[in-house]
Design an enzyme around this catalytic site. Sequence first.
Site, PDB file in Angstrom:
ATOM      1  N   ASP A  62      -3.075   0.061   6.223  1.00  0.00           N
ATOM      2  CA  ASP A  62      -1.236  -0.589   5.645  1.00  0.00           C
ATOM      3  C   ASP A  62      -0.962  -2.348   5.774  1.00  0.00           C
ATOM      4  OD1 ASP A  62      -2.156   1.794   4.889  1.00  0.00           O
ATOM      5  OD2 ASP A  62       0.159   2.508   6.416  1.00  0.00           O
ATOM      6  N   SER A  71       5.703   0.738   2.080  1.00  0.00           N
ATOM      7  CA  SER A  71       6.659  -0.376   2.943  1.00  0.00           C
ATOM      8  C   SER A  71       7.238  -0.388   4.132  1.00  0.00           C
ATOM      9  CB  SER A  71       8.558   0.303   1.709  1.00  0.00           C
ATOM     10  OG  SER A  71       7.912   1.963   1.954  1.00  0.00           O
TER      11      SER A  71
END
Length: 389
Positions: free
Chosen positions: A177, A132
């Site tokens: 990521d 996230s």
Amino acid sequence: MESVWQIFSKNQIKQSVLNKIGEGWDVVSRAPGRINLIGEHTDYNGGLVFPAAVDKYMYFACRKNGTKTIKATALDLNEQHTIDLTDLKITGTLWADYISGILLQFQERGYDIDGFDVSLTSEVPIGSGMSSSAALEMGILLAIAKLHNIELSKWDAIQMSQNSNHEFLGIKGGILDQFSSSFGQRDRAMLMDCADRSFEYVDIDLKEYELLLINSCVTHNHLLSGYNDRVLECKQALQEIQKIYPHVASLSDDYAIKDVAFSSEVLYKRASFIAEENQRVREFKSALNEHDLGTCGELLNGSHDGLSSKYEVSCDELDFLAANLKSEPGVLGCRMMGGGFGGCTINLIKSSIRDDLIKDIEKKYIDTFDIKPEFYPVKMSDGAGILED
Ligand code: GLA
């Protein structure tokens, strides 16, 4: 096309998200969470990773406000934070600090950033190992760039995010990521060599199988220190290898590990895990080419064992999930995913057993840890983008 940011339309957003963000924004951006099929902790070791973006996004609705402050609202947390553009600093509210770090990156590149209001909402579960944090960074980067008409390439954005993590937040992460959240494409994974950042898209069709994430719903608080420790240990292991093999530039280069007299068992374990994990990525790709999902599953199991016993980034909850999943019929493989010390496992399962599996694992996990796990079937999806009506 791969260097152009995605454009998405309102009908690609869930009504619940539209209701939350409302109307009247100058810019709406979004960025997805990611999975990683295999190749864990290899990114900052110049190795191979095999991630994809997933169909869970964080959304950012922004409007210039004519001041020199950012008024940020985390809609899901019902929290507001004001950021002073003339005094960007760590406050301890992590989600807001991520935004400040990115603002500072723009300022350091000489951009005069105006104040704006931003509302954000997330489909990516926080602290789940689906990153996230990268969704937050890539989404806000894109929104700020669009709001100020700044041309921003994906690689620039990835670099700015990594710089912010290293220099502002003190997190020594790699680029797995941010790369996944930016470059993701529907139904495709990306095999990247982090040594030179070259990558290829790989179409993924699992037929009657699917990927199911299971969130352990724990985040152990040594996540950050444990991660930074691994980065350091890998550096030390590399220095010891270079005494014998001066040309070796990373733990992912070729060398004979038996020739190196490591000063500790720990360094040996870290170095051998990285070499083995890279090899598993190569074998995973070959097995996929041959539609040999059984072998893919075994490689996932091998990756988990290595992450747990050699790299030591697992935890009881993740080991429990891996051990129990392995013995379920219809499960081909399972491993912890992401940085570790909590978060999700990624599981390759037969679609037809999903509901029974969920019931069974949920009960066992609650009985053992008194924590309710979460289950997310995921689809590989498009990367970060801007809303255009
Ligand atoms: C975290 C980091 C990534 C990567 C993974 C482990 O998600 O942010 O850079 O190192 O852990 O593969």
